[in-house]
Write an enzyme that holds these catalytic residues in place. Structure first.
Site, PDB file in Angstrom:
ATOM      1  N   ARG A  77      10.976   0.525  15.899  1.00  0.00           N
ATOM      2  CA  ARG A  77      11.161  -0.877  16.185  1.00  0.00           C
ATOM      3  C   ARG A  77      12.454  -1.192  16.935  1.00  0.00           C
ATOM      4  O   ARG A  77      13.276  -0.348  17.174  1.00  0.00           O
ATOM      5  CB  ARG A  77      11.141  -1.583  14.816  1.00  0.00           C
ATOM      6  CG  ARG A  77      11.777  -2.884  14.791  1.00  0.00           C
ATOM      7  CD  ARG A  77      11.783  -3.600  13.497  1.00  0.00           C
ATOM      8  NE  ARG A  77      12.129  -4.954  13.832  1.00  0.00           N
ATOM      9  CZ  ARG A  77      11.317  -5.966  13.768  1.00  0.00           C
ATOM     10  NH1 ARG A  77      10.136  -5.811  13.314  1.00  0.00           N
ATOM     11  NH2 ARG A  77      11.701  -7.142  14.136  1.00  0.00           N
ATOM     12  N   GLY A  83      12.739   0.029   7.572  1.00  0.00           N
ATOM     13  CA  GLY A  83      12.764  -1.160   8.402  1.00  0.00           C
ATOM     14  C   GLY A  83      12.690  -0.852   9.891  1.00  0.00           C
ATOM     15  O   GLY A  83      12.829  -1.747  10.711  1.00  0.00           O
ATOM     16  N   SER A  87      10.029   0.561  11.202  1.00  0.00           N
ATOM     17  CA  SER A  87       8.607   0.517  11.515  1.00  0.00           C
ATOM     18  C   SER A  87       7.983   1.870  11.798  1.00  0.00           C
ATOM     19  O   SER A  87       7.259   2.063  12.769  1.00  0.00           O
ATOM     20  CB  SER A  87       8.350  -0.432  12.687  1.00  0.00           C
ATOM     21  OG  SER A  87       8.767  -1.717  12.344  1.00  0.00           O
ATOM     22  N   SER A  88       8.265   2.835  10.923  1.00  0.00           N
ATOM     23  CA  SER A  88       7.586   4.118  11.023  1.00  0.00           C
ATOM     24  C   SER A  88       6.083   3.930  10.815  1.00  0.00           C
ATOM     25  O   SER A  88       5.271   4.588  11.470  1.00  0.00           O
ATOM     26  CB  SER A  88       8.143   5.099   9.990  1.00  0.00           C
ATOM     27  OG  SER A  88       8.064   4.555   8.679  1.00  0.00           O
ATOM     28  N   ASP A 131       6.417  -5.477  15.850  1.00  0.00           N
ATOM     29  CA  ASP A 131       6.633  -4.023  15.857  1.00  0.00           C
ATOM     30  C   ASP A 131       5.703  -3.322  16.831  1.00  0.00           C
ATOM     31  O   ASP A 131       6.115  -2.457  17.609  1.00  0.00           O
ATOM     32  CB  ASP A 131       6.410  -3.447  14.446  1.00  0.00           C
ATOM     33  CG  ASP A 131       7.338  -4.065  13.414  1.00  0.00           C
ATOM     34  OD1 ASP A 131       8.386  -4.578  13.813  1.00  0.00           O
ATOM     35  OD2 ASP A 131       7.001  -4.029  12.224  1.00  0.00           O
ATOM     36  N   ASN A 183       8.378  -0.471   1.148  1.00  0.00           N
ATOM     37  CA  ASN A 183       7.081  -0.298   1.792  1.00  0.00           C
ATOM     38  C   ASN A 183       6.386  -1.653   1.833  1.00  0.00           C
ATOM     39  O   ASN A 183       6.033  -2.214   0.798  1.00  0.00           O
ATOM     40  CB  ASN A 183       6.239   0.718   1.013  1.00  0.00           C
ATOM     41  CG  ASN A 183       4.975   1.104   1.766  1.00  0.00           C
ATOM     42  OD1 ASN A 183       4.275   0.245   2.273  1.00  0.00           O
ATOM     43  ND2 ASN A 183       4.710   2.399   1.839  1.00  0.00           N
ATOM     44  N   LYS A 184       6.183  -2.183   3.062  1.00  0.00           N
ATOM     45  CA  LYS A 184       5.607  -3.522   3.209  1.00  0.00           C
ATOM     46  C   LYS A 184       4.259  -3.659   2.511  1.00  0.00           C
ATOM     47  O   LYS A 184       3.941  -4.702   1.949  1.00  0.00           O
ATOM     48  CB  LYS A 184       5.432  -3.858   4.695  1.00  0.00           C
ATOM     49  CG  LYS A 184       6.719  -4.142   5.422  1.00  0.00           C
ATOM     50  CD  LYS A 184       6.455  -4.614   6.833  1.00  0.00           C
ATOM     51  CE  LYS A 184       5.884  -3.539   7.716  1.00  0.00           C
ATOM     52  NZ  LYS A 184       5.775  -3.953   9.132  1.00  0.00           N
TER      53      LYS A 184
END
Length: 442
Positions: free
Chosen positions: A43, A127, A129-130, A174, A217-218
Site C-alpha cells: 500500500r 497495515g 496491505s499484504s 489498496d 487482521n481486517k
C-alpha cells in the site's frame, strides 16, 4: 490517468536473484518451472515491498498454492468449485478472493488448474496491505492464465469488490494503488470514477516506514467493518438532513458530490446535522424513519448487527477533514514553497491526531512510535493502513535520515524487556514504486 492493461515485461530470470530463487523453489516444489511471474506491491504507493507469484497453468482442474514462508501451509482445491470461508481469514482465502472475482466478472463456471508459489516481503498484518496485494496478484494471475484483458482500473475495481468475499468492507484504495502506482511519483487516488493523478514529492525528504509490531487482521476483527458502517450511516443521515434520496447513498463522498459543495462546506453541514454524542440504533431509526428490522436487514452488515453505539459525527468529521488534507498535500507539492517538507509534515501530524481521536483507529504502540519518530527528526508521522496496529509513515529531511533510523531503532525496537520479536521489526526508507505487472522469462 493510466487505463492500459498491467504491463508485461520480459526479464532474464538469472539476473534477478529473487526471481531466480523463486524459480528454483518452484521447481523443487512442483517438479516443473513457472510459465510466468506476477508482482503486486503493498500500500501507500511509497512502498517497494511486494508479493511475487510464480505460476504454471496445468491441464487438471486443481489449484495448488504454496508459500515460500513455512508459516503459511500449502493449500489445494478444485478450481471448479471455489469456496471461501469468511470465518477463517487464512492466507490462501485472499488468493481465492482474487480468483473468484475474475471468474465471476467473466461469468465462467470452470477455470483451468494452476500451480502457484507465493513469495512476499510485505510485513503481514502491518497495515501495508499484504492481503490486498495477494488479492490483486491472484486477480492478475487468473486473468493471465485465461489469456484475457482488463484495464488497470477494471482490475482494481474487481479486486476491491472481491476482497469482500472474505468479509472485508474495504473502499478500494489498496487495490487501486497496487495496480495504478508508477515508479517515481505518488498518486492521488479518486473514486466514482476511479482515477489517479501524479503527485511529485519533495526532493529534500524521504519517507520512512516503521512497523509497530502490533498485528491487525481486517477480516478477523469487527473494528474495521464497524467504521465502514458508521461512515455509511453518517452519509445517510447527512443526505436525509439535506433532503437527498438517502436510501441510495452509501458513502460520505456521495453526499458532497450530490450537494456540489466543498469539503470545508461539508464539514459545516456535518456540524449542523450530526451531534457529537454517540447514536443508538433506535435514534438512527428515528432519524431515517425506519424500523430496527429495516436497519438490520437493509443497511447494517451481518457483523455489525449487534453494535450498540455509532459515532457518526466523529467519523464524518475525520473523513471530510482527511480528504481536505489530501488535497492540501497535493497543492503544497505542486506549489513547492521553501518550507514544503515542514508543511507536509504538519498535515501528516494532523492526520494522525484525527485517526487517533476522531476515527479511533490508532493504538498505544502506534501513538508511541509516532511520537518517537517526531522526536528524532521526522517533520510528520502518522499511522498508515487500516490502523489498530501495523505501520507508521514519516517524512524525514534527507540529511537527518541516518541518525533518524539509528535513534528510532534504539528507542522503539531495542527495548530492555525484549518484547518485540526480531522478525517483526521493520524500519526502512522508501520511495514510490511501480504497480502490478507480469514477468515473462526472456
Amino acid at each position: 490517468m493510466a487505463t492500459e492493461s498491467p504491463a508485461t515485461r520480459r526479464v532474464q530470470v538469472a539476473e534477478h536473484p529473487r526471481l531466480l530463487k523463486l524459480k528454483e523453489m518452484f521447481n523443487s516444489k512442483f517438479g516443473s518451472i513457472p510459465k510466468f511471474y506476477v508482482r503486486a506491491p503493498g500500500r501507500v504507493n511509497l512502498i517497494e515491498q511486494d508479493l511475487l507469484i510464480a505460476v504454471e497453468p496445468v491441464e487438471t482442474y486443481t489449484l495448488q498454492l504454496a508459500n515460500t514462508n513455512p508459516l503459511y501451509p500449502d493449500f489445494s482445491t478444485s478450481a471448479t468449485n471455489i469456496q471461501i470461508d469468511k470465518t477463517k481469514p487464512l492466507w490462501h482465502n485472499y488468493f481465492l478472493c482474487g480468483l473468484k472475482g475474475i471468474q465471476e466478472h467473466f461469468g465462467l463456471s470452470n477455470l483451468t488448474g494452476m500451480n502457484c508459489l507465493v513469495d512476499g516481503n510485505i510485513p503481514p498484518r502491518s497495515g501495508l496491505s499484504s492481503s490486498s496485494a495477494l488479492v490483486c496478484c491472484a486477480g492478475l494471475v487468473t486473468l493471465t492464465v485465461l489469456g484475457m484483458n482488463l484495464t488497470k482500473v477494471e482490475l482494481a475495481e474487481i479486486c476491491a469488490k472481491s476482497e469482500r468475499y472474505i468479509g472485508t468492507e474495504g473502499g478500494g484504495m489498496d487495490q487501486s494503488i497496487s495496480f495504478l502506482a508508477e515508479e517515481g511519483t505518488a498518486k492521488l487516488i479518486e473514486f466514482s470514477p476511479l482515477r489517479a493523478t501524479n503527485v511529485n514529492l519533495p526532493s529534500g525528504a524521504v519517507f520512512v516506514i516503521a512497523n509497530s509490531c502490533v498485528e491487525m487482521n481486517k477480516a478477523a476483527t469487527s473494528h474495521f467493518n464497524i467504521r465502514v458502517m458508521e461512515c455509511r450511516l453518517a452519509a445517510k443521515l447527512l443526505a436525509k438532513y439535506k433532503s437527498l434520496q438517502w436510501d441510495k447513498v452509501l458513502q460520505l463522498e456521495e453526499v458532497q458530490a450530490k450537494l456540489g459543495i466543498s469539503l470545508e462546506e461539508m464539514l459545516l453541514v456535518t456540524e449542523d446535522a450530526l451531534h457529537p454524542e454517540p447514536y443508538s440504533p433506535e435514534e438512527i431509526c428515528r432519524c431515517l424513519g425506519i424500523t430496527l428490522e429495516e436497519l438490520r436487514t437493509q443497511i447494517l452488515s451481518p457483523n455489525t448487527h449487534d453494535v450498540l453505539i455509532f459515532k457518526l459525527y466523529q467519523r464524518a468529521k475525520h473523513v471530510y477533514s482527511e480528504a481536505a488534507r489530501v488535497l492540501q498535500f497535493k497543492k503544497i507539492c505542486e506549489e513547492a514553497p521553501e518550507n514544503t517538507v515542514q508543511l507536509l509534515g504538519e498535515l501528516m501530524n494532523q492526520s494522525h491526531m484525527s485517526c487517533r481521536d476522531m476515527y479511533e483507529c490508532s493504538c498505544p504502540e502506534l501513538d508511541q512510535l509516532v511520537n518517537i519518530c517526531r522526536k528524532f527528526g521526522a517533520e510528520g508521522s502518522r499511522l498508515t493502513g487500516a490502523g489498530w496496529g501495523g505501520c507508521t509513515v514519516s517524512i524525514v529531511p534527507a540529511d537527518k535520515l541516518t541518525s533518524f533510523l539509528a535513534n528510532v531503532h534504539k528507542a522503539y525496537y531495542q527495548r530492555s524487556d525484549g518484547s518485540l520479536a526480531p522478525e517483526k521489526q521493520s524500519l526502512f526508507a522508501t520511495k514510490p514504486g511501480g504497480g502490478a505487472l507480469v514477468f515473462l522469462e526472456a
